[in-house]
Design an enzyme around this catalytic site. Structure first.
Site, PDB file in Angstrom:
ATOM      1  N   LYS A 130       0.817  -1.266  -0.039  1.00 49.25           N
ATOM      2  CA  LYS A 130      -0.013   0.015  -0.080  1.00 49.25           C
ATOM      3  C   LYS A 130       0.896   1.150  -0.036  1.00 49.25           C
ATOM      4  CE  LYS A 130      -1.941  -1.698   3.672  1.00 49.25           C
ATOM      5  NZ  LYS A 130      -1.290  -2.953   3.725  1.00 49.25           N
ATOM      6  N   GLN A 182      -3.235  -2.463   7.255  1.00 52.40           N
ATOM      7  CA  GLN A 182      -3.507  -3.741   7.253  1.00 52.40           C
ATOM      8  C   GLN A 182      -4.162  -4.147   6.116  1.00 52.40           C
ATOM      9  OE1 GLN A 182      -4.550  -1.800  10.385  1.00 52.40           O
ATOM     10  NE2 GLN A 182      -2.249  -2.202  10.583  1.00 52.40           N
TER      11      GLN A 182
HETATM   12  P1  GDP Z   1       2.269  -2.145   3.219  1.00 57.32           P
HETATM   13  O1  GDP Z   1       2.297  -2.595   4.486  1.00 57.32           O
HETATM   14  O2  GDP Z   1       0.841  -2.658   2.240  1.00 57.32           O
HETATM   15  O3  GDP Z   1       2.649  -1.012   2.638  1.00 57.32           O
HETATM   16  O4  GDP Z   1       3.508  -3.042   2.366  1.00 57.32           O
HETATM   17  P2  GDP Z   1       4.892  -3.322   3.230  1.00 57.32           P
HETATM   18  O5  GDP Z   1       5.670  -2.277   3.007  1.00 57.32           O
HETATM   19  O6  GDP Z   1       4.595  -3.856   4.486  1.00 57.32           O
HETATM   20  O7  GDP Z   1       5.336  -4.681   2.585  1.00 57.32           O
HETATM   21  C1  GDP Z   1       5.478  -4.726   1.048  1.00 57.32           C
HETATM   22  C2  GDP Z   1       7.058  -4.990   0.874  1.00 57.32           C
HETATM   23  O8  GDP Z   1       7.006  -5.530  -0.481  1.00 57.32           O
HETATM   24  C3  GDP Z   1       8.213  -3.849   1.060  1.00 57.32           C
HETATM   25  O9  GDP Z   1       8.991  -4.630   1.427  1.00 57.32           O
HETATM   26  C4  GDP Z   1       8.037  -3.138  -0.290  1.00 57.32           C
HETATM   27  O10 GDP Z   1       9.431  -2.662  -0.704  1.00 57.32           O
HETATM   28  C5  GDP Z   1       7.818  -4.391  -1.132  1.00 57.32           C
HETATM   29  N1  GDP Z   1       7.356  -4.138  -2.499  1.00 57.32           N
HETATM   30  C6  GDP Z   1       6.264  -3.620  -2.842  1.00 57.32           C
HETATM   31  N2  GDP Z   1       5.960  -3.572  -4.101  1.00 57.32           N
HETATM   32  C7  GDP Z   1       6.853  -4.444  -4.684  1.00 57.32           C
HETATM   33  C8  GDP Z   1       6.984  -5.369  -5.823  1.00 57.32           C
HETATM   34  O11 GDP Z   1       6.188  -5.279  -6.864  1.00 57.32           O
HETATM   35  N3  GDP Z   1       8.118  -6.274  -5.921  1.00 57.32           N
HETATM   36  C9  GDP Z   1       8.858  -6.488  -5.147  1.00 57.32           C
HETATM   37  N4  GDP Z   1       9.911  -7.234  -5.180  1.00 57.32           N
HETATM   38  N5  GDP Z   1       8.781  -5.947  -3.803  1.00 57.32           N
HETATM   39  C10 GDP Z   1       7.944  -4.946  -3.829  1.00 57.32           C
HETATM   40  P1  IMO Z   2       0.345  -3.048   7.254  1.00 58.80           P
HETATM   41  O1  IMO Z   2      -0.647  -1.658   7.304  1.00 58.80           O
HETATM   42  C1  IMO Z   2       0.505  -7.117   8.212  1.00 58.80           C
HETATM   43  C2  IMO Z   2      -1.558  -8.267  12.074  1.00 58.80           C
HETATM   44  C3  IMO Z   2      -0.500  -8.766  13.172  1.00 58.80           C
HETATM   45  C4  IMO Z   2      -1.431  -9.516  14.171  1.00 58.80           C
HETATM   46  C5  IMO Z   2      -2.560  -9.103  13.622  1.00 58.80           C
HETATM   47  C6  IMO Z   2      -3.172  -8.451  15.082  1.00 58.80           C
HETATM   48  O2  IMO Z   2       1.932  -2.814   7.241  1.00 58.80           O
HETATM   49  O3  IMO Z   2      -0.343  -3.913   6.046  1.00 58.80           O
HETATM   50  P2  IMO Z   2      -2.133  -5.910  16.004  1.00 58.80           P
HETATM   51  O4  IMO Z   2      -1.001  -5.673  16.133  1.00 58.80           O
HETATM   52  O5  IMO Z   2      -3.303  -4.906  15.278  1.00 58.80           O
HETATM   53  O6  IMO Z   2      -2.978  -6.375  17.417  1.00 58.80           O
HETATM   54  O7  IMO Z   2      -1.894  -7.342  15.328  1.00 58.80           O
HETATM   55  O8  IMO Z   2      -2.610  -8.418  12.777  1.00 58.80           O
HETATM   56  N1  IMO Z   2      -1.170  -6.971  11.491  1.00 58.80           N
HETATM   57  C7  IMO Z   2      -0.517  -6.937  10.384  1.00 58.80           C
HETATM   58  N2  IMO Z   2      -0.081  -7.841   9.231  1.00 58.80           N
HETATM   59  N3  IMO Z   2       0.541  -5.980   7.992  1.00 58.80           N
HETATM   60  C8  IMO Z   2       0.007  -5.152   8.982  1.00 58.80           C
HETATM   61  O9  IMO Z   2      -0.139  -3.519   8.558  1.00 58.80           O
HETATM   62  C9  IMO Z   2      -0.371  -5.266  10.199  1.00 58.80           C
HETATM   63  N4  IMO Z   2      -0.870  -4.822  11.283  1.00 58.80           N
HETATM   64  C10 IMO Z   2      -1.232  -5.966  12.064  1.00 58.80           C
HETATM   65  O10 IMO Z   2       0.663  -9.481  12.644  1.00 58.80           O
HETATM   66  O11 IMO Z   2      -1.413 -11.139  13.273  1.00 58.80           O
END
Ligand code: GDP
Ligand code: IMO
Ligand code: MG
Length: 423
Positions: free
Chosen positions: A16, A224
């Site tokens: 995201k 999330q």
């Molecule tokens: P969010 O919580 O939805 O913002 O996602 P996160 O940042 O927690 O996790 C997504 C991970 O995937 C991060 O390490 C990003 O840098 C990486 N990422 C996002 N888009 C891509 C993609 O298209 N390819 C790869 N290989 N990594 C990606």
């Molecule tokens: P983003 O925005 C992935 C998961 C935790 C746990 C459950 C409850 O980066 O996508 P909490 O801390 O809310 O009590 O945890 O939800 N969890 C996530 N997993 N991405 C997240 O956020 C998360 N935020 C909470 O691992 O299973």
């Protein structure tokens, strides 16, 4: 102008943050509507990696305003660290980061209660990020919470003390040993509050509705994912807020008829961090390869993410609940080199084949039924247009579009801002 929503359709970490950053150039305001520092949103551009927890992912752009909405829970300690990271990159946030007075505060004792609750659950623990999310939302719905706007009251410290005392008594009820130094935790909290006070506290629902009338373009950023939604997720292994489209209405004060596009983000496969059912989870080399190539470690806790095939039944459920109008598929590049790809297109449930998400999706209740696809060899990470994409990937995309009845408008082929193909 209508408000567009961007939200995760799986168990979080879909990418995201990356896509909000990519889209911000087209918006005047980016507004986070729920969750708190349990989120970790990763942005990569110009050779730098940034992880945001509470701050909206539009903050690195010059002009967009960023609003932390009333539905968000803020930990001043973590918030301060996030701001200090921005300071290091010379990001001037004072004029472009606005905080809702109605956002709730995570107190140090909320974090302690989270830890005590998880520990007392033993094997049945949720796998919480332990950021105090559950206890803070409990205080919100229990009508005990402290809000950002309370910090403007003369007696805010007394209110804080009252709530903290109550929490300490609650902690004693848990039969677990949680070590802490309250004085030290409170010092950090007060420092966080001071930093928070350097920002503008606003009536965000008024601000956003005025912006709508002025034809400003607003993008609401979710945290999330839909399967972690308090109502529609895999309860009780969920977070404590509505992560789905409805959460944007309550988390920002925007009426449903003001919602425009709903962008649904999903990974080309599936990941989950923490406990809870995951029907398409892999325990073999395919799962290990996804984790390794996809670098699947939580952005907030560093925990390894569980990996598995794409679950179309779950994805269709999320598309339906959110009213998704455009899909965005992330991390297709991670699947390069897999000979065969599998997609779950039905479940075997109590002896019958079903095509919807049932009440229970634990392994004893559902067995996924897969449709197989031919993989592709080519490296996608340097591709910049759809014409370059391998035919087998295009077939995979077309199948998902047909099943979900929603077009896939963005294909992400790497973590960098630039590795984004618009279709
Ligand atoms: P969010 O919580 O939805 O913002 O996602 P996160 O940042 O927690 O996790 C997504 C991970 O995937 C991060 O390490 C990003 O840098 C990486 N990422 C996002 N888009 C891509 C993609 O298209 N390819 C790869 N290989 N990594 C990606
Ligand atoms: P983003 O925005 C992935 C998961 C935790 C746990 C459950 C409850 O980066 O996508 P909490 O801390 O809310 O009590 O945890 O939800 N969890 C996530 N997993 N991405 C997240 O956020 C998360 N935020 C909470 O691992 O299973
Ligand atoms: Mg994340």
């Amino acid at each position: 102008m209508a408000v567009d929503l961007l939200l995760g359709l799986q168990w979080g970490d879909e990418g995201k943050g990356k896509i909000v950053d990519v889209l911000t150039k087209d918006y005047d305001i980016i507004a986070r509507f729920q969750g708190g520092p349990n989120a970790g949103h990763t942005l990569i551009f110009d050779g730098n990696k940034h992880v945001l927890h509470t701050i909206p992912s539009g903050i690195f752009h010059k002009t967009a305003l960023n609003v932390v909405g009333n539905g968000v829970v803020i930990d001043p300690v973590i918030f301060r660290k996030e701001l200090e990271n921005l300071d290091q990159h010379n990001i001037d946030y004072t004029s472009k980061l606005l905080i809702s007075k109605k956002a709730h505060l995570i107190l140090p004792t909320h974090r302690l209660l989270d830890a005590a609750s998880e520990t007392s659950k033993g094997k049945a623990k949720i796998g919480s990020t332990l950021k105090g999310i559950g206890p803070t939302y409990m205080d919100k719905t229990g009508r005990n919470g402290m809000r950002v706007g309370d910090l403007e009251l003369d007696d805010w410290k007394e209110r804080y003390n009252l709530l903290t005392d109550k929490h300490l008594k609650m902690l004693a009820f848990f039969d677990v040993d949680i070590q802490f130094d309250l004085k030290e935790l409170e010092n950090e909290f007060i420092k966080g509050i001071e930093k928070l006070r350097s920002l503008k506290f606003i009536d965000s629902e008024e601000f956003l509705n005025t912006a709508i009338k002025e034809n400003k373009k607003i993008l609401a950023e979710g945290a999330q994912g839909s399967l972690l939604d308090i109502d529609f997720g895999t309860y009780p292994f969920v977070t404590s807020s509505n992560t789905t489209a409805a959460g944007a209405c309550t988390g920002l004060g925007i009426a449903p008829n003001k919602i425009g596009d709903v962008f649904g983000i999903f990974k080309a496969y599936t990941t989950r961090v923490g406990s809870g059912p995951f029907p398409t989870e892999l325990f073999d080399n395919d799962g290990k390869n996804m984790a390794k190539i996809g670098n699947e470690f939580g952005a907030t806790t560093g925990r390894p993410r569980r990996c598995g095939w794409l679950d179309l039944i779950a994805l269709k459920y999320a598309v339906q609940i959110n009213g998704v109008t455009q899909l965005m598929m992330m991390k297709g590049d991670v699947l390069s080199g897999f000979e065969t790809l599998k997609v779950c297109t039905a479940y075997k449930h109590k002896g019958k084949i079903i095509k919807h998400l049932p009440y229970n999706i634990e392994p004893e209740n559902v067995t996924p039924i897969f449709t197989e696809f031919k993989g592709w060899e080519s490296d996608l990470t340097k591709m910049s247009s759809c014409d370059e994409l391998p035919q087998n990937l295009l077939d995979y995309i077309l199948f998902i579009e047909k099943e979900t009845e929603v077009p896939i408008k963005i294909i992400s082929v790497g973590p960098d801002r630039k590795q984004t193909i618009i279709r």
